[in-house]
Design a protein around this motif. Structure first.
Motif, PDB file in Angstrom:
ATOM      1  N   PRO A   1      12.381 -18.440  -4.686  1.00 30.61           N
ATOM      2  CA  PRO A   1      11.648 -18.459  -6.006  1.00 30.61           C
ATOM      3  C   PRO A   1      12.457 -17.601  -6.680  1.00 30.61           C
ATOM      4  CG  PRO A   1      10.088 -17.218  -4.485  1.00 30.61           C
ATOM      5  CD  PRO A   1      11.193 -17.746  -3.831  1.00 30.61           C
ATOM      6  N   PHE A   2      12.709 -17.727  -8.122  1.00 29.47           N
ATOM      7  CA  PHE A   2      13.516 -16.759  -8.939  1.00 29.47           C
ATOM      8  C   PHE A   2      12.286 -16.309 -10.058  1.00 29.47           C
ATOM      9  CE2 PHE A   2      17.601 -17.186  -7.339  1.00 29.47           C
ATOM     10  CZ  PHE A   2      17.914 -18.397  -6.928  1.00 29.47           C
ATOM     11  N   SER A   3      12.451 -15.210 -10.394  1.00 26.87           N
ATOM     12  CA  SER A   3      11.886 -14.778 -11.608  1.00 26.87           C
ATOM     13  C   SER A   3      12.370 -15.438 -12.774  1.00 26.87           C
ATOM     14  CB  SER A   3      11.760 -12.998 -11.952  1.00 26.87           C
ATOM     15  OG  SER A   3      13.151 -12.809 -12.220  1.00 26.87           O
ATOM     16  N   ASP A   4      11.632 -15.306 -13.938  1.00 26.00           N
ATOM     17  CA  ASP A   4      12.003 -15.992 -14.980  1.00 26.00           C
ATOM     18  C   ASP A   4      13.282 -15.472 -15.548  1.00 26.00           C
ATOM     19  OD1 ASP A   4       8.799 -16.335 -16.957  1.00 26.00           O
ATOM     20  OD2 ASP A   4       9.716 -17.568 -15.293  1.00 26.00           O
ATOM     21  N   GLU A   5      13.553 -14.223 -15.377  1.00 19.17           N
ATOM     22  CA  GLU A   5      14.905 -13.815 -15.987  1.00 19.17           C
ATOM     23  C   GLU A   5      16.015 -14.132 -14.938  1.00 19.17           C
ATOM     24  OE1 GLU A   5      15.685 -12.395 -18.643  1.00 19.17           O
ATOM     25  OE2 GLU A   5      17.843 -12.089 -17.995  1.00 19.17           O
ATOM     26  N   GLU A   6      15.567 -14.241 -13.672  1.00 16.49           N
ATOM     27  CA  GLU A   6      16.804 -14.574 -12.665  1.00 16.49           C
ATOM     28  C   GLU A   6      16.878 -16.048 -12.827  1.00 16.49           C
ATOM     29  OE1 GLU A   6      14.595 -13.537  -9.182  1.00 16.49           O
ATOM     30  OE2 GLU A   6      15.847 -11.730  -8.861  1.00 16.49           O
ATOM     31  N   ALA A   7      15.955 -16.800 -13.309  1.00 15.23           N
ATOM     32  CA  ALA A   7      16.029 -18.079 -13.293  1.00 15.23           C
ATOM     33  C   ALA A   7      16.974 -18.608 -14.569  1.00 15.23           C
ATOM     34  CB  ALA A   7      14.635 -19.087 -13.366  1.00 15.23           C
ATOM     35  N   ARG A   8      16.890 -18.031 -15.790  1.00 13.57           N
ATOM     36  CA  ARG A   8      17.430 -18.102 -16.890  1.00 13.57           C
ATOM     37  C   ARG A   8      18.915 -17.723 -16.583  1.00 13.57           C
ATOM     38  NH1 ARG A   8      17.340 -18.688 -22.050  1.00 13.57           N
ATOM     39  NH2 ARG A   8      14.888 -18.905 -22.008  1.00 13.57           N
ATOM     40  N   ARG A   9      19.200 -16.766 -15.779  1.00 16.91           N
ATOM     41  CA  ARG A   9      20.652 -16.594 -15.654  1.00 16.91           C
ATOM     42  C   ARG A   9      21.214 -17.238 -14.438  1.00 16.91           C
ATOM     43  NH1 ARG A   9      21.243  -9.794 -14.765  1.00 16.91           N
ATOM     44  NH2 ARG A   9      20.342  -9.274 -16.827  1.00 16.91           N
ATOM     45  N   ILE A  10      20.494 -18.069 -13.778  1.00 11.48           N
ATOM     46  CA  ILE A  10      20.938 -19.099 -12.673  1.00 11.48           C
ATOM     47  C   ILE A  10      21.391 -20.249 -13.341  1.00 11.48           C
ATOM     48  CG2 ILE A  10      20.301 -20.575 -10.867  1.00 11.48           C
ATOM     49  CD1 ILE A  10      20.901 -18.065  -9.727  1.00 11.48           C
TER      50      ILE A  10
ATOM     51  N   GLY B   1      14.240 -17.989 -25.377  1.00  8.25           N
ATOM     52  CA  GLY B   1      12.758 -18.296 -25.274  1.00  8.25           C
ATOM     53  C   GLY B   1      12.497 -18.585 -23.721  1.00  8.25           C
ATOM     54  N   PRO B   2      11.067 -18.729 -23.370  1.00  2.00           N
ATOM     55  CA  PRO B   2      10.622 -18.867 -22.097  1.00  2.00           C
ATOM     56  C   PRO B   2      11.321 -20.055 -21.470  1.00  2.00           C
ATOM     57  CG  PRO B   2       8.821 -18.155 -23.327  1.00  2.00           C
ATOM     58  CD  PRO B   2       9.919 -18.427 -24.302  1.00  2.00           C
ATOM     59  N   LEU B   3      11.470 -20.281 -20.166  1.00  2.54           N
ATOM     60  CA  LEU B   3      12.127 -21.299 -19.791  1.00  2.54           C
ATOM     61  C   LEU B   3      11.097 -22.466 -19.780  1.00  2.54           C
ATOM     62  CD1 LEU B   3      14.020 -20.512 -16.519  1.00  2.54           C
ATOM     63  CD2 LEU B   3      15.084 -21.636 -18.685  1.00  2.54           C
ATOM     64  N   ASP B   4      11.312 -23.610 -19.672  1.00  3.99           N
ATOM     65  CA  ASP B   4      10.508 -24.802 -19.758  1.00  3.99           C
ATOM     66  C   ASP B   4       9.996 -25.011 -18.298  1.00  3.99           C
ATOM     67  OD1 ASP B   4       9.626 -27.465 -20.756  1.00  3.99           O
ATOM     68  OD2 ASP B   4      10.926 -28.141 -18.965  1.00  3.99           O
ATOM     69  N   PRO B   5       8.719 -24.892 -17.908  1.00  4.36           N
ATOM     70  CA  PRO B   5       8.341 -24.965 -16.612  1.00  4.36           C
ATOM     71  C   PRO B   5       9.020 -25.969 -15.863  1.00  4.36           C
ATOM     72  CG  PRO B   5       6.457 -25.009 -18.116  1.00  4.36           C
ATOM     73  CD  PRO B   5       7.518 -25.086 -18.801  1.00  4.36           C
ATOM     74  N   GLU B   6       9.259 -26.989 -16.324  1.00  5.72           N
ATOM     75  CA  GLU B   6       9.905 -28.188 -15.408  1.00  5.72           C
ATOM     76  C   GLU B   6      11.312 -27.661 -15.041  1.00  5.72           C
ATOM     77  OE1 GLU B   6       8.103 -32.338 -17.186  1.00  5.72           O
ATOM     78  OE2 GLU B   6      10.322 -32.116 -16.719  1.00  5.72           O
ATOM     79  N   MET B   7      12.031 -26.900 -15.879  1.00  2.00           N
ATOM     80  CA  MET B   7      13.238 -26.187 -15.818  1.00  2.00           C
ATOM     81  C   MET B   7      13.235 -25.476 -14.450  1.00  2.00           C
ATOM     82  SD  MET B   7      16.525 -26.119 -16.627  1.00  2.00           S
ATOM     83  CE  MET B   7      16.786 -26.669 -18.207  1.00  2.00           C
ATOM     84  N   ARG B   8      12.062 -24.574 -14.683  1.00  2.00           N
ATOM     85  CA  ARG B   8      12.043 -23.276 -13.757  1.00  2.00           C
ATOM     86  C   ARG B   8      11.906 -23.955 -12.307  1.00  2.00           C
ATOM     87  NH1 ARG B   8       7.427 -20.611 -14.600  1.00  2.00           N
ATOM     88  NH2 ARG B   8       7.887 -20.540 -16.781  1.00  2.00           N
TER      89      ARG B   8
ATOM     90  N   ASN C   1      14.077 -23.332  -8.880  1.00  4.51           N
ATOM     91  CA  ASN C   1      13.529 -22.949  -7.688  1.00  4.51           C
ATOM     92  C   ASN C   1      13.573 -23.934  -6.653  1.00  4.51           C
ATOM     93  OD1 ASN C   1      12.851 -20.246  -8.485  1.00  4.51           O
ATOM     94  ND2 ASN C   1      11.070 -21.044  -9.508  1.00  4.51           N
ATOM     95  N   GLN C   2      13.568 -25.051  -7.045  1.00  4.10           N
ATOM     96  CA  GLN C   2      13.468 -26.082  -5.858  1.00  4.10           C
ATOM     97  C   GLN C   2      14.836 -26.772  -5.479  1.00  4.10           C
ATOM     98  OE1 GLN C   2      10.515 -29.029  -6.508  1.00  4.10           O
ATOM     99  NE2 GLN C   2       8.875 -27.567  -6.040  1.00  4.10           N
TER     100      GLN C   2
END
Lengths: 367, 796
Positions: free
Chosen positions: B113-122, B133-140, B144-145
């Motif tokens: 699991p990535f944090s929001d900030e990490e997920a954005r950078r990924i 803005g915040p990542l879309d939950p589906e995108m996050r 992560n998966q």
């Protein structure tokens, strides 16, 4: 005509001969060969350890031993009191350094010689140097010699060790314990545990110990058991050091399932603190190292959740408080500070011995 | 045409391939400089002479004859000048730049699991464009998966311009994928693309082996950098520490790219299981289990051990994530034979990884106890640990059926003479009652020649096993025949052993025979077993062995002491008559106790004692099957060993025997071949195709064994990304660990790559062009032409 034929034939022969000469004496220019590629040398390094904590503990002990080695005098001793000398020797052996080999062969050899040369041997077998309170010395020195025995073929060591064991047997009081002097007149648990550990180590080396001595010792230790948990100094009571001593004594005497042990182990939990810092600063103990030396062994022998909960906190407290030079101080509040040697040999050796439990090298630490 | 001529001139293909670069030379230019003018003069002289002598012949004939002869002379001069062709080429050597992708099964785990900030950078790292803005939950969730392998693939593909583009002309690009083995990926720097990582991944991760392979393939060329995309958990092969040193020496920086989140997964994992190895029916068996957990501090779990469906013991433990926790389960062994125990920790519903909550262990339960006599000199530490462990081993006993018989020379010599004489068995019958005799560093005062003759007889004629642990006092240098003849090594009797230099103690190295030998099995998995032995502390002393005996099998050697016969044999065994003799060539096996106590120390000794032990006569034997390893992964071979006995207990003697195998979707038969050296023993290999439990049966369940095929248990033991190991690898080699959350990760790597292409001129290649049939043919033809013209002209 004949002349012409002769000239022609000679010419042909010369041509052929020249050709043959040319063929046989012309060196074929060597075809260039590519230089074989050579791989660089492949060094191999020692493999990394899996557990970071193991590395930390080993490194900490090593620094402590370096400190002790540096403090050893030229005559092989660290102190006039053989108890301190013996603790230093045990600290080295607990880390796996044995007589005649490895990194500290001279330290052990000189230390042994000093201890043997500076024992009173009066009564026969007495390994203490000092007067009153010297059965502490004798017990610890007997233990050190017992651990050395078999790894060092020195016949004098064996002779003195056997005499020391005989002295312990003869000094047992009628109640089954031991006290300060080498005479069967009195007993308390803090001296008794040291003789028991020594006898156990000797017995482990197949030196016979009288079953009667063992049985009497069991009786005495059990007599110090407090029903709610704990062991007292001269009778039923509570207190950290004596409780740890009582548990370990019964374990080493072959009574690990004694009913007095589980409650005492629960009682000993009261000496655990929330953080390593508090474990050192707020220990609440009269004799910090004495307690932890026996408590660590008692918990190791007991195993299970008690061991799992106990050892990390004590370990981390010691790792946190090691000085940069490898030594350990006596924490404030411990009475050991009043008797501590200025060279910190006692506290450093004891801290190393507590941490040595992880290495499983010292035969006296066996389960 | 030139090609054809050169080919006829026997020049090599390499010259023909570079025809345009050929230059033509002669070896003796002087022959040309002097010879040709001379020939021309001679030719002129020949013409004048011919004209004078052949006044009646036509001028053309004379000219032709002169030309022929002059030509022959020219040819002669040409041959004597030594003409040859020369080829000089230059080669451009580019440093190697390698991309190495971990494709083991753990790389199929989720990268998050990535944090929001990490997920954005990924998302940026993998070339996805997302709004502010915040990542879309589906995108996050998708980020992560995605699998770790997929993340690496996407990141490299997204950054290929920054990673590959700048280096394509400077370096030679290589790419590999690895799990247990390494496979090259054919990539083109000018048209870079990677194949999709399709699951499942391989059964183990040999990161060190993969990096070492890259260096080997570079074959001495400089390595600009090796970029490894991995989760950092190496489960076999050489360790990361070792390969880091190799890379440092080769000046090959490693850039480690962790392909997963730093956050630890919610997980409870069984990381180690050990058993006492062997017990007897009725004894208490112990199973040690080591757990690691994350995110469940304070929660209780039950650890269960089962034999088939039967629960043998359960223990509860309160989890603590700070470090490993151990729990011991016990039960009374009731059925003999190899017992395949399953150890389980029921997973929490929200655990991220559930496959590492199960493991298997093998416990051998025998019907009878092994009778042991242990004779030692002084109570050295090995003695103190071994005799206590033997006393705790309820599968061992002495002649009287209680505990193993132990004789210590240090106590023996204090006894009265009468008692001393009776300390050791006096007759062959008494001695042959033991299954195994262990001799430590005992002096000849106790092991008298008479006793040694008896021992020799007992081993050779009765099959008693002998285990000898050497020592500096007496064993074995103070002895002669017959003891020395029994030993599997030949020793230097003038030496009381070999002491290691203080700065360079002796290591123990498993031989290929040792890797597979039952006495040396500290773990069932070969990779883990080798790693365990490689990490043992070094020794300070060993026996002065010169060479192994002719019939010996060496299980471990001392690589620090080498002579004409190879490395010094440290642990070896050999058959001696009906018996087996094993030698342990060091006196400090207590060092194997470091941090683990009896775990490895007594595993070795217990197995060695039983390996050499005398086997009972037929009449008491039951058939059994054993599978090694007891857990395997799909595609791996398992060795199947059957000991077949008749109902009367006699070994079954057939050229082969079948074993029936049943499992998920499988029902088949495997034919095992007879072992020519051991009656009743049959061996074969089976490659299990799929995950699940498999049952092996002989003769309608007369013998039965189980094999559990797990999905790469080694891979799942430590499911988190091991950044510590990767950072250490990178730092040691002069590289860097770079994170995919760093948008400049590729540029960072490229900026640190070292080396430039180097043009090297190859030494010139040369080939002669005159020593061939063409030149001879020309000579013959011209001469024949001369003769023909004379005849036709009536001149001869």
């Amino acid at each position: 005509m004949n002349r012409s034929r002769w000239i022609r034939s000679a010419f042909v022969v010369a041509l052929v001969a020249a050709a043959v000469f040319a063929v046989s004496h012309t060196t074929r220019p060597a075809a260039a060969q590519p230089k074989p590629a050579t791989a660089g040398p492949l060094d191999s390094a020692a493999p990394q350890s899996e557990l970071k904590v193991v590395q930390q503990v080993n490194a900490s002990i090593d620094r402590g031993l370096e400190y002790l080695a540096a403090k050893q005098r030229k005559d092989g001793g660290w102190h006039a009191n053989n108890a301190i000398n013996s603790l230093a020797l045990l600290a080295f052996m607990g880390r796996g350094h044995t007589p005649g080999r490895g990194r500290y062969p001279d330290v052990l050899e000189k230390g042994k010689k000093f201890v043997l040369a500076n024992s009173q041997d009066n009564p026969k077998g007495y390994l203490a140097q000092f007067g009153g309170g010297s059965m502490y010395e004798h017990g610890l020195t007997t233990l050190a010699l017992a651990e050395m025995y078999g790894m060092d073929p020195d016949p004098e060591l064996e002779t003195r060790l056997r005499a020391a064991v005989t002295l312990i047997e003869k000094s047992q009081s009628p109640r089954g314990g031991w006290r300060y002097g080498p005479a069967p007149d009195n007993q308390d648990l803090s001296v008794t545990v040291m003789q028991i550990v020594a006898l156990r180590a000797a017995n482990n080396a197949e030196i016979p110990v009288s079953q009667k001595v063992i049985d009497n010792a069991i009786t005495y230790v059990k007599s110090c058991n407090y029903p709610a948990g704990g062991f007292g100094y001269e009778g039923p009571g509570q207190g950290g050091p004596t409780s740890a001593a009582g548990v370990l004594s019964l374990q080493l005497l072959g009574k690990p399932d004694d009913p007095g042990i589980p409650k005492t182990m629960d009682y000993l939990k009261s000496f655990l603190r929330a953080t390593p810092k508090e474990q050192w600063e707020n220990h609440g103990l009269g004799y910090f190292y004495y307690f932890h030396y026996y408590a660590m062994q008692a918990h190791y022998q007991y195993g299970g959740a008690h061991w799992n909960d106990w050892h990390p906190k004590v370990r981390d407290a010691l790792l946190l408080r090691q000085n940069a030079d490898g030594s350990w101080d006596v924490p404030a509040g411990s009475s050991e500070a009043a008797h501590a040697d200025p060279n910190k040999v006692y506290s450093t050796a004891m801290a190393c011995l507590v941490l040595d439990i992880y290495l499983h090298f010292l035969p006296a630490y066996q389960r | 045409m030139l090609n054809w001529l050169l080919r006829q001139a026997n020049v090599g293909d390499v010259f023909l391939e570079h025809r345009g670069e050929l230059t033509y030379h002669v070896q003796y230019p002087l022959a040309v400089v002097v010879g040709l003018p001379l020939v021309l003069l001679v030719g002129a002289g020949i013409y004048v002479l011919q004209r004078r002598n052949l006044k009646s012949s036509p001028r053309s004939l004379v000219l032709a004859l002169t030309i022929c002869r002059t030509f022959i002379l020219v040819l002669l001069v040409a041959v004597m000048a030594g003409p040859f062709v020369k080829l000089e080429t230059a080669r451009e050597n580019r440093p190697v730049f390698a991309l190495v992708f971990d494709r083991s099964q753990s790389m199929d785990l989720n990268a998050g699991p990535f944090s929001d900030e990490e997920a954005r950078r990924i998302t940026q790292a993998t070339g996805m464009h997302v709004a502010e803005g915040p990542l879309d939950p589906e995108m996050r969730t998708a980020i992560n998966q995605q699998s770790r392998a997929r993340l690496a693939h996407a990141a490299v593909t997204a950054k290929r311009e920054q990673l590959i583009g700048p280096v394509s002309t400077r370096f030679e690009l290589k790419a590999y994928t690895f799990a247990r083995d390494i496979t090259p990926l054919g990539v083109d720097a000018n048209n870079f693309s990677l194949p999709e990582p399709t699951p499942p991944g391989g059964p183990s991760s040999r990161i060190g082996d993969a990096i070492q392979h890259v260096l080997k393939e570079a074959a001495g060329r400089p390595v600009a950098g090796i970029v490894v995309f991995t989760d950092g958990e190496s489960t076999g092969g050489i360790t990361l520490g070792e390969v880091a040193q190799v890379c440092r020496t080769a000046n090959a920086p490693v850039f480690a790219v962790p392909t997963g989140a730093a956050a630890k997964a919610r997980d409870v994992s069984i990381v180690d299981v050990s058993t006492s190895g062997q017990v007897t029916v009725g004894d208490t068996a112990r199973v040690g289990v080591v757990l690691e957990s994350q995110a469940y501090d304070g929660k209780s779990v039950k650890v269960v051990v089962r034999d088939g469906d039967k629960v043998l013991d359960t223990k509860e433990i309160t989890l603590r994530s700070a470090e490993q926790q151990q729990v011991e389960l016990t039960f009374t062994a009731q059925e003999s034979g190899p017992r395949y125990l399953v150890i389980e920790v029921p997973p929490f519903p929200d655990e991220d990884h559930k496959t590492n909550n199960t493991d298997v262990a093998l416990l051998r339960v025998s019907d009878e106890k092994t009778k042991v006599l242990y004779v030692e000199g002084l109570p050295r530490w090995d003695f103190r640990f071994l005799k206590n462990a033997m006393r705790r081993d309820t599968g061992l006993t002495g002649r009287d059926g209680k505990q193993p018989d132990i004789v210590l020379e240090a106590e023996w010599r204090r006894k009265p003479e009468v008692e001393r004489a009776k300390a050791l068995p006096q007759t062959l019958e008494e001695l042959a009652a033991y299954h195994t005799v262990i001799l430590g560093d005992v002096s000849p005062k106790l092991l008298t020649p008479a006793f040694l003759e008896l021992l020799d007889q007992a081993v050779r004629e009765k099959g008693v096993g002998l285990l000898v642990e050497v020592g500096p006092q007496s064993m074995p240098h103070d002895y002669d025949r017959p003891l020395l003849d029994l030993l599997p090594v030949q020793i230097d009797r003038k030496a009381t052993g070999i002491y290691a230099p203080a700065a360079k103690p002796f290591k123990l190295e498993l031989t290929p025979d040792g890797v597979l030998h039952e006495a040396m099995q500290l773990y069932d998995e070969p990779g883990r077993n080798q790693a365990a032995w490689a990490q043992m502390l070094p020794h300070q002393w060993c026996v002065a062995a010169v060479r192994p005996s002719p019939a010996a099998t060496v299980l471990a050697s001392n690589p620090n002491v080498v002579n004409n016969y190879g490395k010094l044999s440290l642990i070896a065994w050999q058959p001696a008559g009906k018996g087996r003799v094993m030698l342990v060539g060091t006196d400090s096996t207590w060092l194997w106790r470091q941090n683990v106590g009896d775990r490895f120390f007594y595993k070795f000794w217990g197995q060695a004692i039983r390996f050499v032990a005398r086997t009972e006569d037929a009449g008491k034997k039951k058939s059994w099957i054993e599978i090694k390893p007891i857990r395997a992964q799909p595609g791996e071979d398992a060795t199947v060993e059957l000991r077949a006995y008749t109902e009367g207990g006699a070994p079954v003697e057939q050229p082969s025997l079948p074993v029936e195998i049943s499992g998920p979707g499988t029902r088949t038969s495997l034919v095992l071949d007879a072992d020519p050296n051991t009656k009743g023993r049959y061996v074969g290999k089976y490659r299990v195709p799929t995950v699940g439990d498999f049952r092996f049966q002989y003769a309608n369940r007369m013998a039965e064994a189980r094999l559990r095929m797990l999905a790469a248990p080694e891979e799942m033991r430590y499911p988190n990304v091991n950044r510590t190991a990767l950072k250490s690898l990178a730092d040691t080699t002069g590289g860097e660990m770079v994170e995919l959350t760093d948008p400049e990760w590729a540029q960072k790597i490229v900026a640190q790559l070292k080396g430039e292409p180097k043009v090297t001129k190859r030494p010139p290649s040369e080939a002669t062009v005159w020593d061939n049939w063409m030149v001879l043919a020309v000579l013959v033809v011209v001469y024949a032409l001369d003769v023909g013209m004379r005849r036709l002209g009536g001149l001869s």
